[in-house]
Design a protein around this motif. Structure first.
Motif, PDB file in Angstrom:
ATOM      1  N   ILE A 217      55.690  45.830  52.853  1.00  0.00           N
ATOM      2  CA  ILE A 217      54.919  45.569  51.635  1.00  0.00           C
ATOM      3  C   ILE A 217      55.856  44.824  50.689  1.00  0.00           C
ATOM      4  O   ILE A 217      56.760  45.421  50.109  1.00  0.00           O
ATOM      5  N   ARG A 218      55.664  43.536  50.550  1.00  0.00           N
ATOM      6  CA  ARG A 218      56.588  42.737  49.742  1.00  0.00           C
ATOM      7  C   ARG A 218      56.046  42.521  48.330  1.00  0.00           C
ATOM      8  O   ARG A 218      54.835  42.392  48.127  1.00  0.00           O
ATOM      9  N   PRO A 219      56.930  42.486  47.345  1.00  0.00           N
ATOM     10  CA  PRO A 219      56.508  42.178  45.982  1.00  0.00           C
ATOM     11  C   PRO A 219      56.087  40.718  45.876  1.00  0.00           C
ATOM     12  O   PRO A 219      56.645  39.851  46.558  1.00  0.00           O
ATOM     13  N   ALA A 220      55.089  40.455  45.045  1.00  0.00           N
ATOM     14  CA  ALA A 220      54.584  39.088  44.900  1.00  0.00           C
ATOM     15  C   ALA A 220      54.155  38.831  43.462  1.00  0.00           C
ATOM     16  O   ALA A 220      53.869  39.768  42.699  1.00  0.00           O
ATOM     17  N   GLU A 221      54.128  37.564  43.088  1.00  0.00           N
ATOM     18  CA  GLU A 221      53.630  37.183  41.769  1.00  0.00           C
ATOM     19  C   GLU A 221      52.122  37.450  41.704  1.00  0.00           C
ATOM     20  O   GLU A 221      51.438  37.498  42.734  1.00  0.00           O
ATOM     21  N   ASP A 222      51.612  37.605  40.496  1.00  0.00           N
ATOM     22  CA  ASP A 222      50.198  37.934  40.317  1.00  0.00           C
ATOM     23  C   ASP A 222      49.284  36.900  40.961  1.00  0.00           C
ATOM     24  O   ASP A 222      48.272  37.247  41.581  1.00  0.00           O
ATOM     25  N   ASP A 223      49.630  35.623  40.827  1.00  0.00           N
ATOM     26  CA  ASP A 223      48.788  34.564  41.398  1.00  0.00           C
ATOM     27  C   ASP A 223      48.736  34.659  42.917  1.00  0.00           C
ATOM     28  O   ASP A 223      47.679  34.487  43.530  1.00  0.00           O
ATOM     29  N   ASP A 224      49.891  34.920  43.535  1.00  0.00           N
ATOM     30  CA  ASP A 224      49.929  35.063  44.998  1.00  0.00           C
ATOM     31  C   ASP A 224      49.136  36.289  45.438  1.00  0.00           C
ATOM     32  O   ASP A 224      48.447  36.265  46.471  1.00  0.00           O
ATOM     33  N   MET A 225      49.238  37.337  44.666  1.00  0.00           N
ATOM     34  CA  MET A 225      48.504  38.566  44.961  1.00  0.00           C
ATOM     35  C   MET A 225      46.998  38.313  44.890  1.00  0.00           C
ATOM     36  O   MET A 225      46.235  38.733  45.774  1.00  0.00           O
ATOM     37  N   THR A 226      46.575  37.607  43.852  1.00  0.00           N
ATOM     38  CA  THR A 226      45.153  37.303  43.683  1.00  0.00           C
ATOM     39  C   THR A 226      44.632  36.466  44.834  1.00  0.00           C
ATOM     40  O   THR A 226      43.535  36.705  45.350  1.00  0.00           O
ATOM     41  N   GLN A 227      45.425  35.492  45.264  1.00  0.00           N
ATOM     42  CA  GLN A 227      45.016  34.625  46.371  1.00  0.00           C
ATOM     43  C   GLN A 227      44.899  35.406  47.676  1.00  0.00           C
ATOM     44  O   GLN A 227      43.927  35.254  48.425  1.00  0.00           O
ATOM     45  N   ALA A 228      45.882  36.267  47.951  1.00  0.00           N
ATOM     46  CA  ALA A 228      45.854  37.065  49.183  1.00  0.00           C
ATOM     47  C   ALA A 228      44.692  38.058  49.160  1.00  0.00           C
ATOM     48  O   ALA A 228      44.029  38.281  50.189  1.00  0.00           O
ATOM     49  N   LEU A 229      44.438  38.644  48.004  1.00  0.00           N
ATOM     50  CA  LEU A 229      43.339  39.595  47.885  1.00  0.00           C
ATOM     51  C   LEU A 229      42.000  38.908  48.097  1.00  0.00           C
ATOM     52  O   LEU A 229      41.110  39.444  48.778  1.00  0.00           O
ATOM     53  N   SER A 230      41.854  37.713  47.543  1.00  0.00           N
ATOM     54  CA  SER A 230      40.614  36.959  47.710  1.00  0.00           C
ATOM     55  C   SER A 230      40.354  36.650  49.174  1.00  0.00           C
ATOM     56  O   SER A 230      39.225  36.763  49.661  1.00  0.00           O
ATOM     57  N   ALA A 231      41.416  36.277  49.898  1.00  0.00           N
ATOM     58  CA  ALA A 231      41.277  35.971  51.322  1.00  0.00           C
ATOM     59  C   ALA A 231      40.886  37.213  52.111  1.00  0.00           C
ATOM     60  O   ALA A 231      40.048  37.156  53.018  1.00  0.00           O
ATOM     61  N   ALA A 232      41.491  38.359  51.751  1.00  0.00           N
ATOM     62  CA  ALA A 232      41.185  39.600  52.460  1.00  0.00           C
ATOM     63  C   ALA A 232      39.749  40.044  52.193  1.00  0.00           C
ATOM     64  O   ALA A 232      39.072  40.576  53.086  1.00  0.00           O
ATOM     65  N   LEU A 233      39.270  39.824  50.982  1.00  0.00           N
ATOM     66  CA  LEU A 233      37.901  40.219  50.639  1.00  0.00           C
ATOM     67  C   LEU A 233      36.863  39.395  51.385  1.00  0.00           C
ATOM     68  O   LEU A 233      35.751  39.856  51.636  1.00  0.00           O
ATOM     69  N   SER A 234      37.226  38.178  51.756  1.00  0.00           N
ATOM     70  CA  SER A 234      36.300  37.320  52.494  1.00  0.00           C
ATOM     71  C   SER A 234      36.342  37.583  53.994  1.00  0.00           C
ATOM     72  O   SER A 234      35.567  37.013  54.761  1.00  0.00           O
ATOM     73  N   ASN A 235      37.246  38.485  54.410  1.00  0.00           N
ATOM     74  CA  ASN A 235      37.384  38.855  55.819  1.00  0.00           C
ATOM     75  C   ASN A 235      36.577  40.127  56.061  1.00  0.00           C
ATOM     76  O   ASN A 235      36.871  41.177  55.489  1.00  0.00           O
ATOM     77  N   SER A 236      35.571  40.049  56.895  1.00  0.00           N
ATOM     78  CA  SER A 236      34.645  41.175  57.084  1.00  0.00           C
ATOM     79  C   SER A 236      35.324  42.418  57.639  1.00  0.00           C
ATOM     80  O   SER A 236      34.829  43.535  57.463  1.00  0.00           O
ATOM     81  N   THR A 237      36.461  42.264  58.320  1.00  0.00           N
ATOM     82  CA  THR A 237      37.142  43.422  58.893  1.00  0.00           C
ATOM     83  C   THR A 237      38.145  44.061  57.933  1.00  0.00           C
ATOM     84  O   THR A 237      38.641  45.153  58.191  1.00  0.00           O
ATOM     85  N   ARG A 238      38.435  43.378  56.817  1.00  0.00           N
ATOM     86  CA  ARG A 238      39.449  43.890  55.904  1.00  0.00           C
ATOM     87  C   ARG A 238      38.925  44.147  54.491  1.00  0.00           C
ATOM     88  O   ARG A 238      39.592  44.801  53.694  1.00  0.00           O
ATOM     89  N   ASN A 239      37.743  43.626  54.183  1.00  0.00           N
ATOM     90  CA  ASN A 239      37.302  43.670  52.788  1.00  0.00           C
ATOM     91  C   ASN A 239      37.159  45.087  52.232  1.00  0.00           C
ATOM     92  O   ASN A 239      37.535  45.359  51.094  1.00  0.00           O
ATOM     93  N   SER A 240      36.614  46.000  53.021  1.00  0.00           N
ATOM     94  CA  SER A 240      36.417  47.356  52.503  1.00  0.00           C
ATOM     95  C   SER A 240      37.753  48.064  52.284  1.00  0.00           C
ATOM     96  O   SER A 240      37.886  48.903  51.385  1.00  0.00           O
TER      97      SER A 240
END
Length: 342
Positions: free
Chosen positions: A258-281
């Motif tokens: 679990i690596r530390p990240a800037e807020d913008d990078d975190m937001t981008q990664a979270l957005s990608a995960a939410l669009s993934n049907s196997t990871r969003n929940s």
């Protein structure tokens, strides 16, 4: 003697459900107590007639620790469980001269909107409403309304009641044992979301967390239940806090990255995960509520628990430190249950 109001579920009797829970938490079903100390009353507290016909032969203390912890649900499910049940129990207590001890939550502080409450304001045991927003979250609103009802009943009908606003219910101090439905715990699901995402924002690393080991909290509840009638509201939260970085360190120690990240990078990664049907929940706990626009949720820094802590000291109770050893114990227990796996 303990009387337990237990719902019948999926063909299993109330007594069997209670025995199974006792076995899960304490190693055996305590069958010997069901003929001497424990009496099961089958019913649902949302039903006004659940306790019809049950009249104790001596003064009784009713501890209401049942609640729906969902933050959103269809229809009035949360309100029925968290508000209607309290109304029914209060009515029964008034009719039977019983004391009601209601387990509430520090979350009734809700959120700050349009400058209310002011940033300098601190919630304590003597206030319920300070202009905070509560309707944006069904769970918070329901617990707020339940408290308000109890105070109104105390003032208008003389209800003998106490309200205990608890914090984050956490694994037992003694052995790290966690609640049987641990997958519904919001903080634990947040930790799992960070692990699955593989990162955490730098800004989140210094966030404070409060863990109330459930075995310790149970002792605090019993102690506070015996205080004078005039003492109504308490906030039994653990004053010993830990940082998110310390919790994540124990997860990393198990080999998870679990690596530390800037807020913008975190937001981008979270957005990608939410669009993934196997990871969003799995990562959903990291998402702010969609209708939370303009609301800043209040937290540990907005609450003053000194009064309750002083009362507990005088009752001979002190909160334990929930440091690295405690965190390591329950993190490893959860990992042994494959909690952090996708």
């Amino acid at each position: 003697k303990i009387y337990c109001l237990v719902r019948v579920r999926e063909g299993s009797s109330g007594e069997n459900r209670l025995r199974n829970l006792l076995e899960y938490y304490f190693g055996h079903d305590h069958a010997e107590y069901f003929t001497s100390r424990i009496t099961v009353i089958e019913g649902d507290a949302t039903d006004p007639d659940a306790l019809k016909g049950f009249a104790p032969d001596s003064a009784m203390t009713v501890i209401n620790c049942a609640a729906s912890v969902k933050h959103f649900a269809k229809g009035n499910e949360i309100e029925r469980t968290n508000v209607d049940s309290v109304k029914n129990l209060a009515t029964w207590c008034e009719a039977n001269n019983a004391r009601l001890v209601h387990i509430s939550t520090g979350s009734i502080m809700g959120g700050r909107r349009n400058g209310l409450p002011p940033e300098s304001y601190r919630f304590d045991e003597h206030v319920l409403f300070a202009g905070q927003a509560v309707k944006y979250n069904q769970y918070i609103h329901s617990k707020f309304m339940a408290e308000r009802f109890i105070y109104e009943e105390i003032l208008t009908h003389g209800l003998n009641a106490k309200v205990l606003r608890v914090g984050d219910l956490a694994p037992r101090l003694s052995d790290g044992k966690f609640q049987v439905n641990f997958r519904t715990n919001n903080i634990m699901n947040t930790l799992r979301a960070y692990k699955i995402l593989g990162m955490v924002s730098f800004s989140a690393l210094d966030e404070e967390y409060e863990f109330s080991p459930i075995d310790c909290l149970a002792k605090a509840v019993i102690a506070l239940a015996g205080t004078p009638k005039e003492c109504v509201c308490f906030i039994p939260m653990n004053p010993n806090r830990t940082l998110m970085q310390n919790v994540l360190a124990e997860i990393r120690a198990l080999g998870y990255e679990i690596r530390p990240a800037e807020d913008d990078d975190m937001t981008q990664a979270l957005s990608a995960a939410l669009s993934n049907s196997t990871r969003n929940s799995a990562v959903a706990p990291l998402v702010a509520y969609a209708n939370n626009s303009g609301i800043h949720e209040l937290g540990l820094s907005d609450i003053d628990i000194r009064y309750t802590s002083q009362v507990l000291h005088r009752l001979g109770f002190s909160w334990p430190e929930t440091g690295a050893e405690y965190i390591r114990q329950f993190i490893r227990k959860l990992d042994g249950l494959s909690f952090f796996e996708e």
